[in-house]
Design a protein around this motif. Structure first.
Motif, PDB file in Angstrom:
ATOM      1  N   PRO A 247      28.275  35.840  44.377  1.00 53.55           N
ATOM      2  CA  PRO A 247      28.845  35.135  43.353  1.00 53.55           C
ATOM      3  C   PRO A 247      29.770  35.785  42.530  1.00 53.55           C
ATOM      4  O   PRO A 247      30.907  35.088  42.310  1.00 53.55           O
ATOM      5  N   ARG A 248      29.376  36.799  42.178  1.00 54.82           N
ATOM      6  CA  ARG A 248      30.201  37.674  41.146  1.00 54.82           C
ATOM      7  C   ARG A 248      31.468  38.311  41.920  1.00 54.82           C
ATOM      8  O   ARG A 248      32.760  38.166  41.534  1.00 54.82           O
ATOM      9  N   GLU A 249      31.294  38.610  43.136  1.00 57.59           N
ATOM     10  CA  GLU A 249      32.555  39.143  44.077  1.00 57.59           C
ATOM     11  C   GLU A 249      33.537  37.870  44.278  1.00 57.59           C
ATOM     12  O   GLU A 249      34.626  38.222  44.180  1.00 57.59           O
ATOM     13  N   TYR A 250      32.835  36.949  44.645  1.00 53.15           N
ATOM     14  CA  TYR A 250      33.867  35.625  44.975  1.00 53.15           C
ATOM     15  C   TYR A 250      34.220  35.420  43.614  1.00 53.15           C
ATOM     16  O   TYR A 250      35.634  35.033  43.803  1.00 53.15           O
ATOM     17  N   PHE A 251      33.867  35.153  42.561  1.00 53.74           N
ATOM     18  CA  PHE A 251      34.595  34.721  41.273  1.00 53.74           C
ATOM     19  C   PHE A 251      35.693  35.974  41.145  1.00 53.74           C
ATOM     20  O   PHE A 251      36.797  35.536  40.685  1.00 53.74           O
ATOM     21  N   HIS A 252      35.228  36.961  41.179  1.00 56.27           N
ATOM     22  CA  HIS A 252      36.322  38.057  40.816  1.00 56.27           C
ATOM     23  C   HIS A 252      37.479  37.882  41.767  1.00 56.27           C
ATOM     24  O   HIS A 252      38.840  38.192  41.101  1.00 56.27           O
ATOM     25  N   HIS A 253      37.344  37.892  42.843  1.00 52.69           N
ATOM     26  CA  HIS A 253      38.424  37.629  44.272  1.00 52.69           C
ATOM     27  C   HIS A 253      39.318  36.411  43.675  1.00 52.69           C
ATOM     28  O   HIS A 253      40.433  36.613  43.823  1.00 52.69           O
ATOM     29  N   LEU A 254      38.616  35.442  43.462  1.00 51.47           N
ATOM     30  CA  LEU A 254      39.458  34.138  43.390  1.00 51.47           C
ATOM     31  C   LEU A 254      39.883  34.059  42.102  1.00 51.47           C
ATOM     32  O   LEU A 254      40.939  33.266  41.892  1.00 51.47           O
ATOM     33  N   GLU A 255      39.421  34.618  41.048  1.00 53.56           N
ATOM     34  CA  GLU A 255      40.240  34.567  39.718  1.00 53.56           C
ATOM     35  C   GLU A 255      41.468  35.220  39.661  1.00 53.56           C
ATOM     36  O   GLU A 255      42.488  35.024  39.008  1.00 53.56           O
ATOM     37  N   GLN A 256      41.524  36.470  40.574  1.00 52.90           N
ATOM     38  CA  GLN A 256      42.734  37.298  40.639  1.00 52.90           C
ATOM     39  C   GLN A 256      43.786  36.506  41.291  1.00 52.90           C
ATOM     40  O   GLN A 256      45.086  36.346  40.940  1.00 52.90           O
ATOM     41  N   LEU A 257      43.374  35.659  42.357  1.00 51.69           N
ATOM     42  CA  LEU A 257      44.128  34.691  43.187  1.00 51.69           C
ATOM     43  C   LEU A 257      44.686  33.585  42.477  1.00 51.69           C
ATOM     44  O   LEU A 257      45.643  33.128  42.489  1.00 51.69           O
ATOM     45  N   ARG A 258      43.801  33.032  41.529  1.00 53.05           N
ATOM     46  CA  ARG A 258      44.273  31.774  40.751  1.00 53.05           C
ATOM     47  C   ARG A 258      45.248  32.532  39.881  1.00 53.05           C
ATOM     48  O   ARG A 258      46.329  31.732  39.452  1.00 53.05           O
ATOM     49  N   ALA A 259      45.234  33.507  39.024  1.00 52.82           N
ATOM     50  CA  ALA A 259      46.332  34.190  38.259  1.00 52.82           C
ATOM     51  C   ALA A 259      47.511  34.517  38.843  1.00 52.82           C
ATOM     52  O   ALA A 259      48.679  34.066  38.581  1.00 52.82           O
ATOM     53  N   LYS A 260      47.585  34.971  40.268  1.00 52.36           N
ATOM     54  CA  LYS A 260      48.593  35.289  41.080  1.00 52.36           C
ATOM     55  C   LYS A 260      49.402  33.952  41.491  1.00 52.36           C
ATOM     56  O   LYS A 260      50.772  34.108  41.505  1.00 52.36           O
ATOM     57  N   TYR A 261      48.548  32.614  41.685  1.00 51.44           N
ATOM     58  CA  TYR A 261      49.427  31.716  42.073  1.00 51.44           C
ATOM     59  C   TYR A 261      49.475  30.635  41.219  1.00 51.44           C
ATOM     60  O   TYR A 261      49.767  29.420  41.350  1.00 51.44           O
ATOM     61  N   ARG A 262      49.168  30.820  39.780  1.00 50.58           N
ATOM     62  CA  ARG A 262      49.021  29.953  38.904  1.00 50.58           C
ATOM     63  C   ARG A 262      50.310  29.117  38.775  1.00 50.58           C
ATOM     64  O   ARG A 262      50.277  27.767  38.440  1.00 50.58           O
ATOM     65  N   GLU A 263      51.418  29.409  38.878  1.00 46.47           N
ATOM     66  CA  GLU A 263      52.642  28.842  38.910  1.00 46.47           C
ATOM     67  C   GLU A 263      53.044  27.964  40.200  1.00 46.47           C
ATOM     68  O   GLU A 263      53.886  27.141  40.204  1.00 46.47           O
TER      69      GLU A 263
END
Length: 268
Positions: A57-73
């Motif tokens: 779960p921690r790896e999952y969250f770390h990876h997806l939070e980075q992608l969330r920030a990258k594509y937030r716009e």
């Protein structure tokens, strides 16, 4: 497309996922989706087959939070999980749900007394009605055992894989047990997922279909989520327009998205 939110999507964090998370996000943007929730499988102790349905779960969250920030716009990305419900796993699921700030949690039944209807062995040497009934009974027992999730996934999942699929299946045949499930979902404020994979399996309807959706509404159900259950990018938002028309014809005027596990109503 009238529904711009896909709330049941798998990536390569799922043992059977075929598309990496970033590729799934990019395709969702190409399709014009406004909201995407990745809900990778967490099926602890899955032994019916050679696939592992667990991730860190921690790896999952770390990876997806980075992608969330990258594509937030470009897209509203939510981070979810699909729990493979089994009564004895209630405490473990509870720990998982609170281990990370999930936006959305699906509870689904994939294993019926340790057997997955996905495999023909589940139906071998037994009556199809009995196999379906055992599945629905298992759904009820699982929701009774653990209900800290936001939506119940693909209620009649079992009919995708039956020898005759939905040829001899109907809500009326299983009305008693399905009504118990629906009443429990309503009482616990758990959404009913409309899962469009049923269309891909040639059922002519999502899981569940019209009769169950109508009954859910009759019993006071209001919370509907919509998910493609995509395991590869090409299945994202699969036949969402058809699903939307069906949902509206059953008397619903909206569906729901979730953020930090709080539902938001979205007009159809």
């Amino acid at each position: 497309m009238s529904v711009l939110s896909d709330y049941h999507v798998h990536t390569t964090f799922s043992g059977d996922g075929e598309t990496a998370a970033e590729a799934m996000i990019r395709h969702a943007i190409e399709l014009g989706l406004e909201h995407l929730c990745l809900t990778d499988h967490m099926d602890y102790d899955y032994r019916d087959g050679d696939v592992c349905f667990e991730f860190d779960p921690r790896e999952y969250f770390h990876h997806l939070e980075q992608l969330r920030a990258k594509y937030r716009e470009q897209i509203d990305l939510q981070i979810g999980v699909e729990l493979g419900l089994r009564p004895y796993l209630a405490a473990r699921h509870h720990s998982l749900v609170f281990s990370c700030p999930f936006d959305f949690v699906i509870g689904s039944v994939h294993l019926v007394n340790s057997r997955d209807p996905y495999y023909p062995s589940y139906f071998k040497n037994r009556d199809e009605f009995d196999a379906y009934m055992e599945y629905f009974e298992c759904c009820l027992h699982n929701i009774e055992a653990y209900s800290n999730f936001d939506a119940f996934g693909h209620l009649d999942y079992v009919i995708r894989y039956g020898p005759n699929r939905d040829r001899y299946y109907s809500y009326d045949l299983f009305r008693g047990i399905i009504d118990e499930i629906l009443r429990l979902l309503v009482r616990k404020d758990i959404a009913l997922e409309v899962n469009t994979t049923g269309y891909r399996y040639g059922l002519g309807a999502p899981n569940p279909g019209r009769d169950i959706l109508l009954r859910y509404r009759e019993l006071g159900g209001k919370l509907i989520t919509i998910g493609s259950d995509a395991h590869k990018a090409e299945h994202l938002a699969w036949r969402f327009d058809d699903a939307a028309e069906l949902i509206k014809s059953c008397g619903f005027s909206s569906y729901y998205t979730f953020h930090r596990r709080v539902p938001t109503e979205v007009p159809l």
